[in-house]
Structure formats: C-alpha cells, structure tokens
Design a protein around this motif. Structure first.
Motif, PDB file in Angstrom:
ATOM      1  N   ALA A   1       0.735  -1.067  -0.113  1.00 37.35           N
ATOM      2  CA  ALA A   1       0.056  -0.026   0.171  1.00 37.35           C
ATOM      3  C   ALA A   1       0.850   1.351  -0.051  1.00 37.35           C
ATOM      4  N   VAL A   2       0.340   2.343  -0.599  1.00 38.09           N
ATOM      5  CA  VAL A   2       0.949   3.563  -0.390  1.00 38.09           C
ATOM      6  C   VAL A   2      -0.211   4.651   0.507  1.00 38.09           C
ATOM      7  N   ALA A   3       0.580   5.100   1.381  1.00 36.05           N
ATOM      8  CA  ALA A   3      -0.320   5.920   2.361  1.00 36.05           C
ATOM      9  C   ALA A   3       0.286   7.485   2.487  1.00 36.05           C
TER      10      ALA A   3
ATOM     11  N   GLY B   1     -12.368  13.223   5.659  1.00 35.12           N
ATOM     12  CA  GLY B   1     -13.514  12.379   5.399  1.00 35.12           C
ATOM     13  C   GLY B   1     -13.148  10.839   5.042  1.00 35.12           C
ATOM     14  N   ASN B   2     -11.890  10.836   4.367  1.00 37.71           N
ATOM     15  CA  ASN B   2     -11.368   9.506   4.012  1.00 37.71           C
ATOM     16  C   ASN B   2     -10.380   8.923   4.963  1.00 37.71           C
ATOM     17  N   PHE B   3      -9.962   9.690   6.211  1.00 37.08           N
ATOM     18  CA  PHE B   3      -8.713   9.212   6.973  1.00 37.08           C
ATOM     19  C   PHE B   3      -9.118   7.723   7.533  1.00 37.08           C
ATOM     20  N   ILE B   4      -8.397   7.146   7.751  1.00 35.48           N
ATOM     21  CA  ILE B   4      -8.347   5.743   8.453  1.00 35.48           C
ATOM     22  C   ILE B   4      -7.207   5.699   9.334  1.00 35.48           C
TER      23      ILE B   4
ATOM     24  N   LYS C   1      -0.710   5.880  12.374  1.00 34.64           N
ATOM     25  CA  LYS C   1      -1.216   7.010  12.209  1.00 34.64           C
ATOM     26  C   LYS C   1      -2.424   7.276  11.210  1.00 34.64           C
ATOM     27  N   VAL C   2      -2.986   8.440  11.233  1.00 29.51           N
ATOM     28  CA  VAL C   2      -4.357   8.770  10.474  1.00 29.51           C
ATOM     29  C   VAL C   2      -3.782   9.227   9.235  1.00 29.51           C
ATOM     30  N   GLY C   3      -4.324   8.844   8.158  1.00 27.68           N
ATOM     31  CA  GLY C   3      -4.194   9.287   6.640  1.00 27.68           C
ATOM     32  C   GLY C   3      -5.100   8.714   5.826  1.00 27.68           C
ATOM     33  N   VAL C   4      -4.798   8.633   4.380  1.00 23.78           N
ATOM     34  CA  VAL C   4      -5.379   7.893   3.460  1.00 23.78           C
ATOM     35  C   VAL C   4      -4.348   6.995   2.932  1.00 23.78           C
TER      36      VAL C   4
END
Length: 134
Positions: free
Chosen positions: A14-16, A118-121, A128-131
């Motif tokens: 994955a890329v985040a 709204g797309n953060f996980i 960490k939080v991000g997409v």
C-alpha cells in the motif's frame, strides 16, 4: 510477446499519505510505502509525480525517483514529504519491487481531493491517521 510475461499481481502493498504533525498554522504530511506481507520486498523503485488542472490550467510537478534496497515484512518506508497544495492534483506513485527473482509493479494514484479528513483511516503498521491505497 507481452502475453508471455508473467502476470505478477501486487498484493498486500500500500501507499499511504499520513498526517505527521498538526499545529494551528500548518499540517505536515508524509507519503509511506507499507509492506503488509510477512516477507521482505527488495530493490524497490518508486517514481512520484503530480498532474492535473488548477485554476483552469494544466499543471505538472517534477517527477521524483526513490530507491530502497529492502523493506521488511509488516513494516513501512518513508517515500517523501507531500505539500497540501498538491492535494488538488492527481498524485501518482509507481512502485516496482522484487520478491526473489520475480518483479512486481503497480501505479497508486491519489485522485484530486481524495486526501481529505472524510477518507481518513488508522493506517496499519504506521499507527497514524491518513489515506491509503492498497
């Protein structure tokens, strides 16, 4: 001839884009490669670029290249910092790597305005939080 090449499917990579630090004045963002496999990936080559339309004109960023010798299983590697001003563009990361003697590659594209709260996980492994695109 192209049909003779193996169809190596990229899985568990994955890329985040992660929010690193937030203050009243600014936010600091980093892009990571996440290896969700239980085995290492090697000889990783990543190209990154941004492109799209801004204020009615076509815009392109520089193409950057990153090389990493190895990323262990269930771990991450920092690719680059990313500026919030590019979130309105397509941000493309083309990742190539080896497992043993087999090569894998895949494009990961964050489309305009996809890097929003709204797309953060909660990002796996990074915590960490991000997409993330998998």
């Amino acid at each position: 001839m192209i049909n003779d090449l193996p169809k190596n499917i990229v899985e568990d990579i994955a890329v985040a884009v992660a929010l690193e630090k937030e203050s009243a004045e600014s936010k600091i963002w980093y892009v990571y490669l996440i290896n969700l496999k239980n085995q290492p990936i090697e000889n990783i080559l990543i190209t990154s670029k941004g492109y799209g339309e801004k204020d009615g004109e076509q815009v392109k960023t520089s193409t950057l290249r990153h090389m990493m010798p190895i990323i262990e299983g269930n771990s991450t590697a920092l690719i680059e910092p990313i500026d919030e001003q590019t979130f309105g563009l397509n941000n493309e990361y083309w990742v190539s790597y080896y497992i043993g003697r087999d090569i894998y590659d895949k494009k990961f594209i964050f489309v305009p305005e996809s890097i929003v709260e709204g797309n953060f996980i909660k990002l796996p492994v990074l915590n960490k939080v991000g997409v993330m695109i998998k």
